[in-house]
Enzyme design. Structure first.
Site, PDB file in Angstrom:
ATOM      1  N   SER A  80     -49.597 -71.460 -57.968  1.00  0.00           N
ATOM      2  CA  SER A  80     -48.626 -70.951 -58.933  1.00  0.00           C
ATOM      3  C   SER A  80     -49.336 -70.025 -59.900  1.00  0.00           C
ATOM      4  CB  SER A  80     -47.990 -72.107 -59.712  1.00  0.00           C
ATOM      5  OG  SER A  80     -47.237 -71.639 -60.812  1.00  0.00           O
TER       6      SER A  80
ATOM      7  N   TYR B  26     -49.928 -79.594 -64.476  1.00  0.00           N
ATOM      8  CA  TYR B  26     -49.469 -78.746 -63.368  1.00  0.00           C
ATOM      9  C   TYR B  26     -50.387 -77.534 -63.235  1.00  0.00           C
ATOM     10  CZ  TYR B  26     -46.366 -75.971 -60.407  1.00  0.00           C
ATOM     11  OH  TYR B  26     -45.848 -75.221 -59.373  1.00  0.00           O
TER      12      TYR B  26
END
Length: 260
Positions: A147, A157
């Site tokens: 990401s 994350y």
């Protein structure tokens, strides 16, 4: 596309998190290119429906493997499939993932451990398993769906995705001479079920920031084929990733993940 038109009729790709979003689009585009696909996810019924659609539409073989990659038994099942010398896997797409809406201190540590296992440990184990056959054959492709958050300060994350990017950069460098290309694909906000499943209010990000899975996958596959270690779809996110290296963290942290 007819079977005679296929360029890769003897080649198989395994895609995790393949029932929706980016994973489903990877499976679709690879099938469109003529690859047989192995689709991995937790929901057997959805897997079978997707597999039947790909077989009917693209005349490829679509195998389903129901497995939870946050669970040791699920990982072991996929490792076993990747390790079968009679049925080699030439492309691995590590796409399965999850998000946590609340902050690190507010989350249950069991959820954080599951999150870390899914994004880091499981991807590492599947890559290790896939590499064994690829190194023997002196060819293979591995795509780790990371990401653009890997370049930003965004809870655990970001930390997990940063690990995937670093790992992919190293692996691409280490194994390129042996015919194996490894790429971390780093999309920004993408229109999938991902944010809905985590309960995030998607209006926190303006419309111009959102990408479609088709573009993310198309650019990711092309960059992997060219041997690029990192693929960042769309110029807007390339600029963001570059800016994140020089701007203060508070300016590039991104919008808060408000619940719906």
């Amino acid at each position: 596309m007819t079977p005679a038109d296929r360029k890769h009729s003897e080649t198989t790709a395994l895609v995790t998190g393949a029932t929706a979003g980016i994973g489903a689009e990877f499976a679709r585009q690879l099938a469109e290119q003529g690859y047989d696909v192995i689709m991995v996810a937790r929901d057997t019924a959805r897997l079978q429906a997707k597999a039947e659609e790909l077989e009917r539409r693209y005349r490829v073989r679509a195998e389903v493997l129901a497995a939870d990659l946050a669970d040791d038994a699920g990982v072991a099942a996929v490792v076993a499939r990747l390790s079968d010398p009679a049925r080699p896997v030439d492309i691995l797409v590590n796409n399965a993932g999850m998000g946590l809406l609340r902050s690190f201190a507010e989350n249950d540590i069991a959820d954080e451990k599951r999150h870390l296992k899914l994004h880091v440990e499981s991807a590492m184990e599947l890559t290790h398993a896939a590499l064994q056959g690829m190194l023997v054959r002196q060819s293979g492709r591995i795509i780790n769906v990371a990401s653009v958050a890997a370049f930003l300060p965004r809870e655990t994350y970001s930390a997990a995705k940063a690990w995937l990017v670093s790992f992919s950069r190293w692996a691409n460098l280490a194994y390129a001479r042996r015919g194996i290309r490894v790429t971390a694909v780093c999309p920004g906000f993408t229109r999938t079920e991902f944010h809905d499943r985590m309960g995030m209010d998607t209006t926190v990000a303006p419309r111009w920031m959102w990408l479609q899975p088709e573009r993310v996958v198309r650019e990711g596959l092309a960059d992997n084929a060219r041997g690029k270690a990192v693929s960042i779809p769309a110029k807007r996110y390339k600029v963001l990733a570059a800016a994140a290296r020089i701007l203060p963290s508070r300016l590039v942290a991104g919008p808060p993940r408000r619940p719906v």
